[in-house]
Design an enzyme around this catalytic site. Sequence first.
Site, PDB file in Angstrom:
ATOM      1  N   GLU A   1       0.819  -1.220   0.000  1.00 44.20           N
ATOM      2  CA  GLU A   1       0.000   0.000   0.000  1.00 44.20           C
ATOM      3  C   GLU A   1       0.853   1.271   0.000  1.00 44.20           C
ATOM      4  O   GLU A   1       0.576   2.223   0.733  1.00 44.20           O
ATOM      5  CB  GLU A   1      -0.938  -0.012   1.209  1.00 44.20           C
ATOM      6  CG  GLU A   1      -1.958  -1.144   1.157  1.00 44.20           C
ATOM      7  CD  GLU A   1      -2.882  -1.176   2.361  1.00 44.20           C
ATOM      8  OE1 GLU A   1      -4.078  -1.403   2.174  1.00 44.20           O
ATOM      9  OE2 GLU A   1      -2.382  -0.975   3.487  1.00 44.20           O
TER      10      GLU A   1
ATOM     11  N   GLU B   1      -6.908  -7.589  -1.294  1.00 44.13           N
ATOM     12  CA  GLU B   1      -7.581  -7.540  -0.003  1.00 44.13           C
ATOM     13  C   GLU B   1      -9.050  -7.208  -0.217  1.00 44.13           C
ATOM     14  O   GLU B   1      -9.403  -6.058  -0.481  1.00 44.13           O
ATOM     15  CB  GLU B   1      -6.950  -6.498   0.925  1.00 44.13           C
ATOM     16  CG  GLU B   1      -5.548  -6.843   1.393  1.00 44.13           C
ATOM     17  CD  GLU B   1      -5.012  -5.839   2.413  1.00 44.13           C
ATOM     18  OE1 GLU B   1      -5.821  -5.041   2.943  1.00 44.13           O
ATOM     19  OE2 GLU B   1      -3.795  -5.836   2.650  1.00 44.13           O
TER      20      GLU B   1
END
Length: 637
Positions: free
Chosen positions: A202, A276
């Site tokens: 991320e 995710e």
Amino acid sequence: MWSSSSRRRDQRRKLSLLLLAIIVFLLVRRFNWSDLFPIWRWHRHLGLQAEGPNFLLEGSHFQIFGGSIHYFRVPREYWRDRLLKLKACGLNTLTTYIPWNLHEPERGKFNFSGNLDVEAFVQMAADIGLWVILRPGPYICSEWDLGGLPSWLLQDSSMELRTTYAGFLKAVDRYFNHLIPRVVPLQYKQGGPIIAVQVENEYGSYDKDSNYMPYIKKALMSRGINELLMTSDNKDGLSGGYLEGVLATVNLKHVDSMIFNYLHSFQENKPTMVTEYWTGWFDTWGGPHNIVDADDVVVTVSSIIQMGASLNLYMFHGGTNFGFMNGAQHFGEYLADVTSYDYDAILTEAGDYTPKFFKLREFFSTIIGNPLPQLPASTPKASYHAVRPSHYLSLWDALEHVGKPLEYEKPVNMENLEVNQGNGQSYGYILYETSIYEGGTLFSKDHIRDRAQVFVNRIYVGSMDYEIEGLPIPEYQGHRKLSILVENRGRVNYGQKLNEQRKGLIGDIYLNESPLRNFKIYSLEMKENFFQSLSSIKWNQVPEEATGPAFFRGTLHIDSIVLDTFLKLEGWFKGVVFINGQNLGRFWNIGPQETLYLPGPWLRPGNNEIIVFEEQKSGMIIQSTDTPYLGRTHYIE
């Protein structure tokens, strides 16, 4: 009829062949030829490919049905149980992070054993028939202290985490030099289960250095990582986290065509992957227990699969933030994560089946076509008898046996204490003591990280934190001892504040307008050696009205087989529980979490020692129950 010379030549020929056979046999025994060219690698040349709209695994269409389990949040004795349940749900791929701060707790000292044996975990997944996507960081987020980065990095006052700052990269390179050679042989092309490796995590939400991600990519590849590389970001971070030559994937809570359109706008003709899909959410102290409706999860998973995308369920099984390893959030308000990482995932914190599991298993069985594996049996739970603590040791009495305090003119934060062979203190509590000669108001100047109890002559006068920065100190003539017990409640794991996560007193604290000086500082990390130092001294009987800060010791006796249980500390205020030396984690009466998961493998038949460190007010008993209670629920839509 042969001549005698012909017979001799024939005998010599047979003898030569026999000798040759012996030599060949010895050579085969001498060298492990399977390592040079094993049969199972003959058709492993291409690996997982991302050229075109669909994944190909060795040239055949492949759709990833993944689930996240973190080996470091699950007792090793239960790894196989959790992986078998992942397989039985219809998933084909395991995804896991690797926490740097556990594997290198002190600079240059590495641990890949026991519950941190990542190689064994990955190999176990392979034995069960699962592929693996590895997420080695170095930053992992994961609601884990400092996003998995070791706290000793913060000893450098100029440190810039997740950038090409020289001090950070030097540490990353040393860590990768130890980690990556362990996982390289487990890659797909070498006969292992690892089909993809994530580059950092991320980064688009951080995005402080455009040279950083290319450096991490090169660091992985130069050490032998040659499987598919990928990144993962939420919608807002996709563009900042994109890396040339690396597959970009998304993280999300709901299916939104705009997210996928945006992804495809700068990454054409590539497979779509949701690394995710958040099956639940984490909890913070003082908030509710967050849950996501099971039917909503199935609808979202179905939508992702039907559009031809691959996905990974984050989390399939959350596990527990044992010890002091929980992370925190700080977006306007500091919020520490609870001990449980149940996450309202597909399996509970203790590995039990949920409605989500059965509904997803039914869904995957319809699209896979083949019968799914049988369901492993649930692990039984027990309610043991309640434990009444028998012995008591105040923190003040304990200080005499935990070593001499460190002396500094000014307050020093945890990470820069001269302890742990120069690596500073990472977790737990820290006590600052100095002398005062007047009363007035104690001002923190926002230098307390994260919560402090204040004592005058060891009598409690109040608490301070991010919200309470001033505290009245009673007037008195003459010398008094001021004690400030500071708890590190967990470092931020996500966002722009990573470089600000030093704990304890991070600057001067003032009485009226004067900064306090000449401190004695006690490091209270509460590791194994800390309790060893307390085991040889005499503890007192528990008084009728016992207050903290103090240690309370009791015995849980088990006559039968040991099973999982949950400890409930009703009537207690705030602290930490240790069982047979294992740190179960924090409790706090503000909730939402009211029980602590106690794995059966950490118990033994006979006597089990329980020690509770209570900060303020003790309860009467420690209860054991076979049912967890994680607090009032709040549905996330």
